[in-house]
Enzyme design. Structure first.
Site, PDB file in Angstrom:
ATOM      1  N   GLU A 556       5.059 -15.384   0.392  1.00 44.12           N
ATOM      2  CA  GLU A 556       5.091 -16.837   0.468  1.00 44.12           C
ATOM      3  C   GLU A 556       3.794 -17.473  -0.018  1.00 44.12           C
ATOM      4  O   GLU A 556       3.798 -18.612  -0.479  1.00 44.12           O
ATOM      5  CB  GLU A 556       5.339 -17.270   1.906  1.00 44.12           C
ATOM      6  CG  GLU A 556       4.240 -16.796   2.853  1.00 44.12           C
ATOM      7  CD  GLU A 556       4.430 -17.335   4.264  1.00 44.12           C
ATOM      8  OE1 GLU A 556       5.310 -18.180   4.427  1.00 44.12           O
ATOM      9  OE2 GLU A 556       3.705 -16.901   5.159  1.00 44.12           O
ATOM     10  N   GLU A 643       3.400  -1.492   3.366  1.00 44.18           N
ATOM     11  CA  GLU A 643       4.725  -1.260   2.798  1.00 44.18           C
ATOM     12  C   GLU A 643       4.684  -1.262   1.276  1.00 44.18           C
ATOM     13  O   GLU A 643       5.448  -0.558   0.605  1.00 44.18           O
ATOM     14  CB  GLU A 643       5.718  -2.298   3.324  1.00 44.18           C
ATOM     15  CG  GLU A 643       5.697  -3.649   2.637  1.00 44.18           C
ATOM     16  CD  GLU A 643       4.451  -4.477   2.924  1.00 44.18           C
ATOM     17  OE1 GLU A 643       4.302  -5.540   2.311  1.00 44.18           O
ATOM     18  OE2 GLU A 643       3.641  -4.069   3.780  1.00 44.18           O
ATOM     19  N   ASP A 644       3.757  -2.050   0.696  1.00 38.95           N
ATOM     20  CA  ASP A 644       3.652  -2.088  -0.762  1.00 38.95           C
ATOM     21  C   ASP A 644       3.040  -0.796  -1.312  1.00 38.95           C
ATOM     22  O   ASP A 644       3.401  -0.345  -2.405  1.00 38.95           O
ATOM     23  CB  ASP A 644       2.837  -3.304  -1.209  1.00 38.95           C
ATOM     24  CG  ASP A 644       1.556  -3.463  -0.410  1.00 38.95           C
ATOM     25  OD1 ASP A 644       1.260  -2.604   0.451  1.00 38.95           O
ATOM     26  OD2 ASP A 644       0.840  -4.448  -0.637  1.00 38.95           O
TER      27      ASP A 644
END
Length: 777
Positions: A556, A643-644
């Site tokens: 975002e 997570e990336d």
């Protein structure tokens, strides 16, 4: 009339003269052989005929090389049927498919009982199953069962031989005569004949066995696995020895062998004959008699010389420097040498008649090995000399692919076994043989995603196809959107203006409900809000709403222009198997701390593209969710920081390629950094803290990690913000090392490539530049 008879006579005479001139030698041999008595006839070739083997060896020596009398095939078959009464088993007759209908393909391991002996190798196999995506601790959900009894070594002279297996398995309530069971075995039988007797009745169980005889193999039911040593790594494994600069494919030696020479017993005939092809130049065949307790009792005249020559060469150097490696049978059909040759890119020359090759149901060994005949050993040198260089290079490349895809670790061997069983159970969703024999391999081509090669990102080039010309933007939102001034709303407007955008999905990961539809900006493409959980791994879930090949993953807080999105997508379409994006990081080996490091400093290399703004293929969502073990996804959810990094690990492990960074318009200057880590040379690494209230630089600047998982915290003093940023950075480094432990190696690949538009920064009119807005000051 007289002239016609004359021509007929001359033609007949000429025919006889030509037959005598060109075929006289063959006629004389035919007359010689036909004069032999019928009782003296033997199978061809006649090793005692000096005229046929004049330049190779004495007839007496060859006549002495041979195995002891063995059982006839009929007798061996009768012995096999005595132990394996269900020799005609097929999946349709000896497997209960109904157990797999409700919960799919799940594997249950019998619970351990105190005092049960188990070898380290069998423990590795069970560990591989437990950490796979197919494992279930609930037997009611299981489709396949694996015993807790070590069945790998069934040589009753071995210290690891387990007694009374029949009594134990018959007491298991789930045994059911072995139906829906999978049994692993590496060694069967014992001296002198080494039959395939396991010492217990396997019933209707599937047998995954090394050194499988073709005549005993039940096609479509049993599975032939490779023989591997107790030191074979659990996961990861060493890479192959063929490097990109290994051209031309021919090496110092053409054909090599170095190993034991059995003086008596089964397997001795082939190894005793190997010295006949040794020439000391480009063909090296070395054997030693020094093995076993009583080798001196059977010592022959060649042993002393063979033992001396054997010590002159190093085995690994021979593997490195040889084009072909002879892989003869040992006491059993398989040997460790097979996997050693594959790893060394030394094309295996198999001399093991009757061996059902590992995973032959899926793997086309004609592309990676030369299958010879033990009785035609003397023809091997001339046969391998005829292999053309381009075919030889293809052989070597295929050995490296097969080694890395299926054999470099116990995990891969076990997973390949399970996947073959699974494909049998669900034939409509099974892999074609093509997937098993082409990069990156059948283990990472999930049939639940598709059974068409053209749907996978790494097969576009081979299939002559290309990805779709639209993308889906997936924005992960963790903060409530209130007004158009919010970054997420500006991001939606910029992305929706792209000519390649098909739809925008907003993954709402807040406990509060999303704003009503009127609060979102109006866009030219559909905008859908998906309610997600607070787990970071949710962003890589294969949502059915994603129908395009390309996914643009965004946070975002990302800030991109429409031109940046368009250019990055154009680059991705040329490299659909890779991650293409903007913010990058790199990894390095910290020799002082003996661990991997993670850095955001400006360097000439990159190995990670953060998924805060990156394109990748939607298939990686399926791999992330369905291929990776659940425990690995739980790890990144628990750490809430990387997570990336896991996604970059996954893509690099599959493709063996680095990500690609694309240029972007740099708007702000990088703020002053804080010391938070160490670089490759031991110096402190600078990383900028995320200070609330400051304007953050864009992706072109290497800044520290800013939390993308939770709403921005309230204003704090700078020291506290710097400490939080340093803590997060440290957590990402810890996560990096934990992922390396899980994978068993470091899969990330470094690159020095950044792609810019043509005419980027060139001194020409902006009217000639397609992406001129990327150069705005």
């Amino acid at each position: 009339m007289q002239t016609r008879k004359k021509y007929i006579f001359l033609t007949f005479l000429a025919s006889w003269l030509l037959l005598f001139f060109f075929g006289g030698d063959q006629l004389r041999r035919f007359t010689f052989f036909s004069s032999k008595k019928a009782g003296a006839l033997r199978n061809w070739p006649r090793w005692t005929d000096r005229s046929l083997l004049r330049s190779f060896a004495d007839a007496e020596e060859l006549q002495g090389d041979g195995d002891p009398p063995l059982q006839s095939p009929k007798a061996r078959r009768a012995a096999w049927l005595n132990v394996y009464k269900n020799s005609r088993c097929r999946m349709e007759t000896c497997f209960n498919f109904s157990r797999c209908e409700k919960h799919g393909f799940k594997v249950f391991i019998y619970p351990w009982e105190r005092g049960d002996p188990v070898s380290d190798t069998y423990l590795k196999i069970l560990t591989s199953i437990e950490k796979s995506r197919y494992y279930t601790p609930n037997p009611e959900e299981a489709c396949l069962f694996v015993l807790n009894i070590d069945t790998l070594d069934r040589d009753h002279l071995s210290a690891q031989y387990v007694h009374n297996i029949n009594e134990k398995i018959q007491s298991f309530p789930l045994w059911n005569d072995g139906r829906n069971h999978l049994i692993f075995n590496l060694y069967s039988g014992t001296w002198p004949n080494y039959t395939e007797d396991l010492g217990f009745d396997i019933g209707q169980a599937i047998l995954a066995k090394a050194s499988f005889y073709t005549e005993n193999f039940r096609p479509g039911f049993d599975i032939s696995i490779p023989l591997f040593s107790k030191d074979h790594p659990q996961r990861g494994g060493e890479r192959g020895w063929l490097y990109q600069n290994a051209v031309p494919p021919k090496k110092k030696y053409l054909l090599v062998f170095k190993g034991k020479r059995y003086l008596t017993g089964i397997g001795s005939s082939t190894r005793n004959a190997l010295h006949h092809i040794h020439n000391g130049k480009d063909i090296i065949s070395l054997t030693t008699c020094k093995h076993g307790k009583d080798w001196e009792k059977h010592k022959d005249a060649r042993c002393d010389k063979d033992n001396i020559d054997y010590e002159k060469f190093d085995y690994r150097e021979l593997l490195h420097n040889s084009t072909f490696c002879i892989v003869p049978r040992g006491r059993r059909l398989g040997s460790f040498r097979f996997l050693e040759a594959l790893q060394a890119a030394c094309v295996p020359v198999l001399l093991s008649d009757g061996w059902e090759l590992p995973f032959s149901e899926a793997i086309d060994w004609g592309k990676a090995a030369v299958v010879g005949n033990e009785r035609l050993l003397l023809q091997i040198p001339s046969a391998v000399r005829c292999v053309r260089p381009e075919r030889l290079l293809a052989f070597q490349q295929q050995t490296q692919f097969l080694w890395d895809a299926y054999f470099s670790s116990v995990d891969k061997i076990v997973h390949a076994t399970l996947e073959i069983v699974r494909d049998r159970l669900f034939p409509r969703r099974s892999r074609a043989r093509f997937f098993w024999n082409a990069l990156p391999g059948g283990l990472v081509a999930l049939p639940d995603f598709s059974t068409r090669a053209g749907d996978f990102p790494f097969y576009y080039l081979q299939q002559g196809s290309s990805p779709s010309d639209k993308f889906t933007a997936l924005i992960r939102a963790v903060c409530p959107a209130v007004s158009l001034s919010q970054p997420v709303l500006r991001l939606i407007e910029a992305v929706s203006a792209s000519q390649y955008c098909a739809q925008i999905l907003v993954l709402w990961s807040c406990e509060k409900p999303p704003p009503p539809r009127g609060k979102w900006p109006r866009t030219a493409v559909p905008l859908t809000v998906i309610r997600g959980r607070t787990k970071l791994s949710d962003r890589f879930f294969p949502y059915p709403a994603i129908q395009t090949d390309a996914v643009l993953s965004l946070d975002e807080g990302s800030s991109l222009s429409t031109s940046e999105v368009d250019f990055a997508f154009a680059v991705w379409r040329s490299f659909p198997e890779r991650v293409v994006g903007f913010p990058v990081r790199s990894h390095f080996w910290d020799a002082g701390r003996k661990r991997w490091g993670y850095t955001s400093t400006w360097t000439n290399e990159l190995s990670i593209v953060l998924t805060a703004a990156a394109f990748y293929h939607r298939y990686y969502h399926s791999l992330f969710t369905d291929y990776l073990p659940a425990a690995l996804r739980d790890l990144v959810d628990r750490l809430a920081t990387c997570e990336d990094i896991l996604m970059n690990f996954l893509v690099a492990a599959v493709t063996k390629l680095p990500p690609i960074k694309v240029t972007q318009w740099k708007q702000h200057q990088e703020p002053v950094g804080q010391q938070v880590g160490r670089g490759e040379d031991g110096a402190r690494v600078l990383a900028s803290p995320s200070v609330p209230g400051e304007r953050q630089p864009r992706f072109g600047h290497r800044v520290p990690e800013r939390s993308r998982s939770f709403p921005r915290p309230p204003a704090q003093v700078k020291g506290t913000a710097a400490s939080a940023s340093a803590l997060r950075f440290s957590q990402r480094q810890d996560c990096l090392n934990q992922l390396v432990d899980w994978f068993g190696y470091m899969p990330l690949v470094s690159s020095q490539l950044r792609l810019d538009p043509v005419l980027f920064k060139d001194q020409v009119s902006i009217l000639r530049k397609k992406y001129w807005s990327l150069e705005k000051p």
